[in-house]
Design a protein around this motif. Structure first.
Motif, PDB file in Angstrom:
ATOM      1  N   LEU A 146      12.565  32.580 -39.860  1.00  0.00           N
ATOM      2  CA  LEU A 146      13.630  33.098 -40.721  1.00  0.00           C
ATOM      3  C   LEU A 146      13.582  34.615 -40.754  1.00  0.00           C
ATOM      4  N   ASP A 147      14.743  35.245 -40.841  1.00  0.00           N
ATOM      5  CA  ASP A 147      14.841  36.694 -40.992  1.00  0.00           C
ATOM      6  C   ASP A 147      15.017  36.959 -42.484  1.00  0.00           C
ATOM      7  N   LEU A 148      13.959  37.422 -43.143  1.00  0.00           N
ATOM      8  CA  LEU A 148      13.953  37.567 -44.596  1.00  0.00           C
ATOM      9  C   LEU A 148      14.256  38.997 -45.035  1.00  0.00           C
ATOM     10  N   SER A 149      14.488  39.170 -46.333  1.00  0.00           N
ATOM     11  CA  SER A 149      15.007  40.417 -46.880  1.00  0.00           C
ATOM     12  C   SER A 149      13.955  41.313 -47.523  1.00  0.00           C
ATOM     13  N   THR A 209       6.646  46.206 -60.037  1.00  0.00           N
ATOM     14  CA  THR A 209       5.263  46.670 -60.044  1.00  0.00           C
ATOM     15  C   THR A 209       5.126  47.873 -59.120  1.00  0.00           C
ATOM     16  N   ASP A 210       5.867  47.843 -58.009  1.00  0.00           N
ATOM     17  CA  ASP A 210       5.808  48.915 -57.027  1.00  0.00           C
ATOM     18  C   ASP A 210       6.948  49.898 -57.254  1.00  0.00           C
ATOM     19  N   LEU A 211       7.059  50.880 -56.377  1.00  0.00           N
ATOM     20  CA  LEU A 211       7.971  52.003 -56.621  1.00  0.00           C
ATOM     21  C   LEU A 211       9.153  52.063 -55.664  1.00  0.00           C
ATOM     22  N   GLY A 212       9.571  50.918 -55.127  1.00  0.00           N
ATOM     23  CA  GLY A 212      10.736  50.900 -54.253  1.00  0.00           C
ATOM     24  C   GLY A 212      10.584  51.825 -53.063  1.00  0.00           C
ATOM     25  N   CYS A 213      11.534  52.730 -52.881  1.00  0.00           N
ATOM     26  CA  CYS A 213      11.502  53.675 -51.758  1.00  0.00           C
ATOM     27  C   CYS A 213      10.419  54.741 -51.922  1.00  0.00           C
ATOM     28  N   ASN A 214       9.730  54.743 -53.053  1.00  0.00           N
ATOM     29  CA  ASN A 214       8.674  55.726 -53.285  1.00  0.00           C
ATOM     30  C   ASN A 214       7.279  55.141 -53.076  1.00  0.00           C
ATOM     31  N   GLY A 215       7.195  53.960 -52.471  1.00  0.00           N
ATOM     32  CA  GLY A 215       5.900  53.409 -52.108  1.00  0.00           C
ATOM     33  C   GLY A 215       5.498  52.175 -52.881  1.00  0.00           C
ATOM     34  N   GLY A 216       4.494  51.514 -52.367  1.00  0.00           N
ATOM     35  CA  GLY A 216       3.970  50.302 -52.984  1.00  0.00           C
ATOM     36  C   GLY A 216       2.877  49.729 -52.111  1.00  0.00           C
ATOM     37  N   ASN A 217       2.497  48.497 -52.371  1.00  0.00           N
ATOM     38  CA  ASN A 217       1.512  47.860 -51.503  1.00  0.00           C
ATOM     39  C   ASN A 217       1.862  46.397 -51.278  1.00  0.00           C
ATOM     40  N   THR A 218       1.375  45.881 -50.188  1.00  0.00           N
ATOM     41  CA  THR A 218       1.765  44.530 -49.776  1.00  0.00           C
ATOM     42  C   THR A 218       1.271  43.468 -50.748  1.00  0.00           C
ATOM     43  N   GLU A 219       0.092  43.632 -51.314  1.00  0.00           N
ATOM     44  CA  GLU A 219      -0.437  42.602 -52.192  1.00  0.00           C
ATOM     45  C   GLU A 219       0.476  42.361 -53.387  1.00  0.00           C
ATOM     46  N   GLN A 273       5.141  39.529 -42.686  1.00  0.00           N
ATOM     47  CA  GLN A 273       4.023  38.580 -42.743  1.00  0.00           C
ATOM     48  C   GLN A 273       4.490  37.234 -43.287  1.00  0.00           C
ATOM     49  N   ILE A 274       5.340  37.257 -44.314  1.00  0.00           N
ATOM     50  CA  ILE A 274       5.868  36.012 -44.879  1.00  0.00           C
ATOM     51  C   ILE A 274       6.700  35.277 -43.822  1.00  0.00           C
ATOM     52  N   THR A 323       4.390  35.924 -28.666  1.00  0.00           N
ATOM     53  CA  THR A 323       4.504  34.967 -27.562  1.00  0.00           C
ATOM     54  C   THR A 323       4.596  33.532 -28.063  1.00  0.00           C
ATOM     55  N   MET A 324       4.408  33.339 -29.364  1.00  0.00           N
ATOM     56  CA  MET A 324       4.412  31.993 -29.928  1.00  0.00           C
ATOM     57  C   MET A 324       5.647  31.744 -30.792  1.00  0.00           C
ATOM     58  N   GLY A 325       6.615  32.659 -30.762  1.00  0.00           N
ATOM     59  CA  GLY A 325       7.861  32.471 -31.517  1.00  0.00           C
ATOM     60  C   GLY A 325       7.674  32.552 -33.018  1.00  0.00           C
ATOM     61  N   ALA A 326       6.729  33.353 -33.473  1.00  0.00           N
ATOM     62  CA  ALA A 326       6.440  33.430 -34.897  1.00  0.00           C
ATOM     63  C   ALA A 326       6.701  34.814 -35.478  1.00  0.00           C
ATOM     64  N   VAL A 327       7.467  35.646 -34.764  1.00  0.00           N
ATOM     65  CA  VAL A 327       7.725  37.008 -35.224  1.00  0.00           C
ATOM     66  C   VAL A 327       9.195  37.345 -35.011  1.00  0.00           C
ATOM     67  N   THR A 328       9.833  37.903 -36.052  1.00  0.00           N
ATOM     68  CA  THR A 328      11.219  38.348 -35.918  1.00  0.00           C
ATOM     69  C   THR A 328      11.252  39.716 -35.242  1.00  0.00           C
TER      70      THR A 328
END
Length: 190
Positions: free
Chosen positions: A136-139, A149-159, A123-124, A99-104
């Motif tokens: 902005l609509d980011l990639s 560090t993460d595994l692409g389509c095989n998983g990862g974590n946000t941090e 989140q970014i 409602t505050m225009g902060a989400v794509t």
């Protein structure tokens, strides 16, 4: 959903899974009577196990990664841009940023187990919108393909996705680095 299968045997097997899932959806719809909606989705030809292996791929943080995560300091970084939040923001507060225009718009990871990269990207986007007023609509594809560090389509974590974006010096827009993994189910190259 424009599904195609390699063989007629696979198509028959998938149809059997679809029929079982359709019956399960009908049972759940009746059981939950108005509290939830169940029906056909593009995942209806997958077993629960297959869906979990493909779509629910979270890589738990290591103790070292946990130690690098700062604790919430109680400061409301959004309160300068949204002064109405000053009186209400505390740890655990719920704010509807849509409602505050902060989400794509919601993005779709498709056949790639990259919820971790999508979550970080969204989140970014919100953090940038709160800080600058520019949504902005980011990639997420950049993170999926380039974060080693993460595994692409095989998983990862946000941090670790956030750490990748920081080390990379930022993140591209969706338009300049479009999603290819959702359709292919492959991580792709950076």
């Amino acid at each position: 959903f424009e599904k195609t299968y390699g063989t007629s045997e696979e198509e028959s097997d998938r149809f059997g899974v679809f029929v079982e899932n359709l019956a399960r959806a009908a049972r759940l719809e009746e059981q939950d009577a108005g509290t939830a909606t169940y029906g056909v989705t593009r995942f209806s030809d997958m077993t629960e196990g297959e869906f979990g292996r493909l779509m629910l791929r979270h890589a738990p943080r290591t103790d070292e990664q946990k130690a690098r995560t700062p604790a919430w300091d109680g400061a409301c970084t959004a309160c300068k841009r949204f002064p109405e939040l000053n009186a209400t923001v505390t740890a655990g507060s719920a704010i509807d940023w849509t409602t505050m225009g902060a989400v794509t718009d919601v993005k779709d990871q498709g056949q790639c187990g990259s919820c971790w990269a999508f979550s970080a990207t969204e989140q970014i986007e919100t953090d940038v919108a709160i800080a600058t007023g520019q949504l902005l609509d980011l990639s997420p594809q950049q993170i999926v393909s380039c974060d080693k560090t993460d595994l692409g389509c095989n998983g990862g974590n946000t941090e670790t996705a956030y750490e990748y974006v920081q080390k990379a010096g930022g993140i591209a827009t969706e338009k300049s680095y479009p999603d290819t993994s959702a359709r292919s189910g492959k991580t792709g190259s950076c």
